[in-house]
Design a protein around this motif. Structure first.
Motif, PDB file in Angstrom:
ATOM      1  N   PHE A 173     -13.778 -12.018  10.880  1.00 56.40           N
ATOM      2  CA  PHE A 173     -13.740 -10.860   9.991  1.00 56.40           C
ATOM      3  C   PHE A 173     -12.420 -10.127  10.205  1.00 56.40           C
ATOM      4  O   PHE A 173     -12.089  -9.755  11.333  1.00 56.40           O
ATOM      5  CB  PHE A 173     -14.906  -9.913  10.277  1.00 56.40           C
ATOM      6  N   ILE A 174     -11.669  -9.905   9.128  1.00 58.57           N
ATOM      7  CA  ILE A 174     -10.413  -9.161   9.195  1.00 58.57           C
ATOM      8  C   ILE A 174     -10.693  -7.723   8.767  1.00 58.57           C
ATOM      9  O   ILE A 174     -11.192  -7.494   7.660  1.00 58.57           O
ATOM     10  CB  ILE A 174      -9.341  -9.779   8.269  1.00 58.57           C
ATOM     11  N   PRO A 175     -10.430  -6.735   9.605  1.00 58.06           N
ATOM     12  CA  PRO A 175     -10.667  -5.344   9.211  1.00 58.06           C
ATOM     13  C   PRO A 175      -9.941  -4.992   7.922  1.00 58.06           C
ATOM     14  O   PRO A 175      -8.829  -5.474   7.664  1.00 58.06           O
ATOM     15  CB  PRO A 175     -10.118  -4.545  10.398  1.00 58.06           C
ATOM     16  N   GLN A 176     -10.572  -4.161   7.140  1.00 59.16           N
ATOM     17  CA  GLN A 176     -10.047  -3.785   5.824  1.00 59.16           C
ATOM     18  C   GLN A 176      -9.523  -2.346   5.835  1.00 59.16           C
ATOM     19  O   GLN A 176     -10.006  -1.495   6.577  1.00 59.16           O
ATOM     20  CB  GLN A 176     -11.151  -3.890   4.770  1.00 59.16           C
ATOM     21  N   GLN A 177      -8.547  -2.110   4.982  1.00 58.08           N
ATOM     22  CA  GLN A 177      -8.083  -0.747   4.705  1.00 58.08           C
ATOM     23  C   GLN A 177      -7.831  -0.659   3.204  1.00 58.08           C
ATOM     24  O   GLN A 177      -7.047  -1.440   2.650  1.00 58.08           O
ATOM     25  CB  GLN A 177      -6.807  -0.427   5.492  1.00 58.08           C
ATOM     26  N   ASN A 178      -8.538   0.259   2.555  1.00 54.45           N
ATOM     27  CA  ASN A 178      -8.436   0.424   1.102  1.00 54.45           C
ATOM     28  C   ASN A 178      -8.711  -0.886   0.358  1.00 54.45           C
ATOM     29  O   ASN A 178      -8.049  -1.226  -0.634  1.00 54.45           O
ATOM     30  CB  ASN A 178      -7.043   0.959   0.718  1.00 54.45           C
ATOM     31  N   GLY A 179      -9.678  -1.646   0.881  1.00 53.48           N
ATOM     32  CA  GLY A 179     -10.114  -2.850   0.207  1.00 53.48           C
ATOM     33  C   GLY A 179      -9.262  -4.079   0.413  1.00 53.48           C
ATOM     34  O   GLY A 179      -9.519  -5.120  -0.195  1.00 53.48           O
ATOM     35  N   THR A 180      -8.246  -4.006   1.272  1.00 48.46           N
ATOM     36  CA  THR A 180      -7.399  -5.172   1.539  1.00 48.46           C
ATOM     37  C   THR A 180      -7.347  -5.430   3.042  1.00 48.46           C
ATOM     38  O   THR A 180      -7.589  -4.542   3.854  1.00 48.46           O
ATOM     39  CB  THR A 180      -5.968  -4.964   1.009  1.00 48.46           C
ATOM     40  N   ASP A 181      -6.991  -6.668   3.382  1.00 50.34           N
ATOM     41  CA  ASP A 181      -6.881  -7.036   4.794  1.00 50.34           C
ATOM     42  C   ASP A 181      -5.790  -6.224   5.480  1.00 50.34           C
ATOM     43  O   ASP A 181      -4.687  -6.063   4.933  1.00 50.34           O
ATOM     44  CB  ASP A 181      -6.529  -8.517   4.951  1.00 50.34           C
ATOM     45  N   THR A 182      -6.105  -5.709   6.649  1.00 45.44           N
ATOM     46  CA  THR A 182      -5.063  -5.124   7.478  1.00 45.44           C
ATOM     47  C   THR A 182      -4.240  -6.243   8.112  1.00 45.44           C
ATOM     48  O   THR A 182      -4.623  -7.403   8.109  1.00 45.44           O
ATOM     49  CB  THR A 182      -5.666  -4.260   8.601  1.00 45.44           C
ATOM     50  N   VAL A 183      -3.090  -5.869   8.647  1.00 47.24           N
ATOM     51  CA  VAL A 183      -2.321  -6.784   9.500  1.00 47.24           C
ATOM     52  C   VAL A 183      -2.729  -6.447  10.929  1.00 47.24           C
ATOM     53  O   VAL A 183      -2.250  -5.479  11.517  1.00 47.24           O
ATOM     54  CB  VAL A 183      -0.806  -6.617   9.280  1.00 47.24           C
ATOM     55  N   TYR A 184      -3.657  -7.225  11.448  1.00 48.19           N
ATOM     56  CA  TYR A 184      -4.274  -6.930  12.742  1.00 48.19           C
ATOM     57  C   TYR A 184      -3.489  -7.629  13.844  1.00 48.19           C
ATOM     58  O   TYR A 184      -3.591  -8.839  14.033  1.00 48.19           O
ATOM     59  CB  TYR A 184      -5.733  -7.384  12.752  1.00 48.19           C
ATOM     60  N   LEU A 185      -2.689  -6.861  14.568  1.00 50.26           N
ATOM     61  CA  LEU A 185      -1.841  -7.387  15.634  1.00 50.26           C
ATOM     62  C   LEU A 185      -2.242  -6.774  16.966  1.00 50.26           C
ATOM     63  O   LEU A 185      -1.408  -6.393  17.779  1.00 50.26           O
ATOM     64  CB  LEU A 185      -0.373  -7.091  15.312  1.00 50.26           C
ATOM     65  N   CYS A 186      -3.559  -6.707  17.192  1.00 48.19           N
ATOM     66  CA  CYS A 186      -4.095  -5.985  18.344  1.00 48.19           C
ATOM     67  C   CYS A 186      -5.130  -6.810  19.117  1.00 48.19           C
ATOM     68  O   CYS A 186      -5.992  -6.258  19.786  1.00 48.19           O
ATOM     69  CB  CYS A 186      -4.717  -4.669  17.867  1.00 48.19           C
TER      70      CYS A 186
END
Length: 423
Positions: free
Chosen positions: A27-40
């Protein structure tokens, strides 16, 4: 490798990536309905989509069978931890009997220190790296106090040279030799959480043993991130968490490695509990602790089946991907990130990478030392869908994780950073 600062290049690398399908398992976290760039992923790994079903399976068993779940089905709770041994061993370069999943990291570190920090006479000192993760510092401080020593005298810290950010291996080895008659234990992080430096664990272990000291590592930032050969390196013990690169949930269970020469020694001092007692006699409820063979003999209590179910689902993905393949992709992703940062052409007085340039001396994390308005930059990145990690006083940790990050993720981060420094 020849990198290019274009979207087309990043997308072509993703198309050629043999591991690209693994992103779909998370699951990729979302922000405003789009995938975040999760570099954490170096702080908290993403949730495998299989985790919920794995957890539900054990919840259903609990609902339908109650206590009989301990002894029924393909994965009875009584021996649940054994299901994790072989895949765990493949992640850390060990033999299955040398590893066990149990407890949480700092609990396991204390258990290992009971067995492997055995001060005698003038040999009472512990060597670690300056700036170790606080939990490790607290564990070491409390252990030396428990034995009646002053931490300021008993704990030796190796620090970078003036004006440098990373430790030189020769300085670590020299400090071991300089304290050879007083050193009881070398205990360091396998990867420094702040700088992202991977230490030469093989060389450090060899030098510690040469002076008669034990050697262990906290692999919280190494397990699932870098290539480990704990058995071959002759490491005495190691501990790690599973919620970072191993993607097994916040507060997830922990792993332990005990080299077979110790794991098969029933006389080695340890804190005992009934789950570490000889399985064949466990329910006889008699006095007299007889340890299980291998690392299993350090268990205290029943397996944490629910968090272990999540971890089992995650380990299955690591087995499918293969650590060597993940590591190869990691070197390319991190190299691309480094390339894009160098393309910014910022002076070190503005932006500095404090992680080693040599691929073998780093994992997938680059630590960016931002000398001016670092917190403001971090907050701006977060507000624009880049999930990163901030460490005081002025470091942004960026971790392109090979299991689910893409070259396009890295490219987008580089573009945003470029816009920031142009404005």
């Amino acid at each position: 490798m020849s990198y290019q600062n274009t979207l087309a290049y990043a997308q072509s690398q993703d198309q050629a990536d043999s591991l690209r399908s693994f992103r779909d398992h998370y699951f990729i976290p979302q922000q405003n309905g789009t995938d975040t760039v999760y570099l954490c992923g170096n702080s908290l790994g993403l949730q495998p989509k299989a985790a919920r079903a794995a957890l539900e399976q054990e919840m259903t068993k609990w609902a339908e069978l109650g206590v009989e779940g301990h002894f029924t089905g393909d994965s009875p709770w009584f021996t649940y931890h054994t299901l994790l041994a072989a895949p765990t061993a493949r992640v850390v370069g060990a033999r299955p009997e040398e590893v066990v999943v149990m407890n949480q990291l700092t609990v396991n570190l204390h258990l290992m220190l009971v067995s492997f920090y055995r001060p005698q006479g003038k040999r009472f000192k512990i060597l670690t790296e300056a700036g170790a993760f606080p939990s490790d510092q607290y564990a070491l401080e409390s252990q030396v106090k428990f034995h009646g020593f002053n931490p300021d005298e008993a704990i030796l810290e190796v620090a970078p040279r003036p004006g440098e950010h990373i430790l030189r291996t020769e300085d670590i080895l020299a400090t071991i030799r300089e304290n050879e008659s007083e050193l009881a234990l070398v205990m360091m992080g396998g990867v420094n959480y702040y700088t992202g430096q991977v230490f030469d664990m093989a060389a450090i272990t060899q030098e510690a043993h040469a002076v008669g000291a034990m050697c262990g590592f906290d692999l919280a930032h190494a397990a699932g991130n870098v290539t480990l050969r704990l058995h071959d390196w002759n490491v005495d013990f190691a501990v790690w968490c599973t919620y970072k690169y191993l993607n097994s949930g916040p507060g997830g269970t922990s792993g332990v490695f005990v080299h077979e020469r110790h794991a098969q020694n029933p006389d080695l001092p340890r804190f005992a509990g009934w789950w570490g007692h000889d399985q064949g006699q466990r329910f006889q409820m008699k006095k007299g602790f007889i340890p299980m063979a291998g690392a299993d003999g350090w268990q205290l209590s029943n397996s944490q089946v629910l968090p272990m179910a999540v971890h089992k689902a995650s380990l299955e993905l690591f087995d499918q991907a293969g650590m060597d393949n993940l590591r190869a992709k990691s070197e390319k992703l991190t190299g691309y990130l480094e390339f894009l940062i160098k393309e910014l052409q910022q002076p070190k007085t503005a932006l500095e990478v404090i992680t080693p340039e040599e691929p073998s001396a780093r994992g997938c994390q680059l630590s960016l030392l931002v000398h001016q308005n670092g917190r403001q930059l971090f907050d701006t990145l977060m507000a624009n869908g880049f999930i990163l990690d901030w460490r005081e006083p002025n470091v942004i940790r960026v971790a392109p994780t090979p299991m689910y990050n893409t070259f396009e993720d890295v490219y987008r981060f580089g573009q945003f950073l470029a816009q920031h420094f142009r404005s």
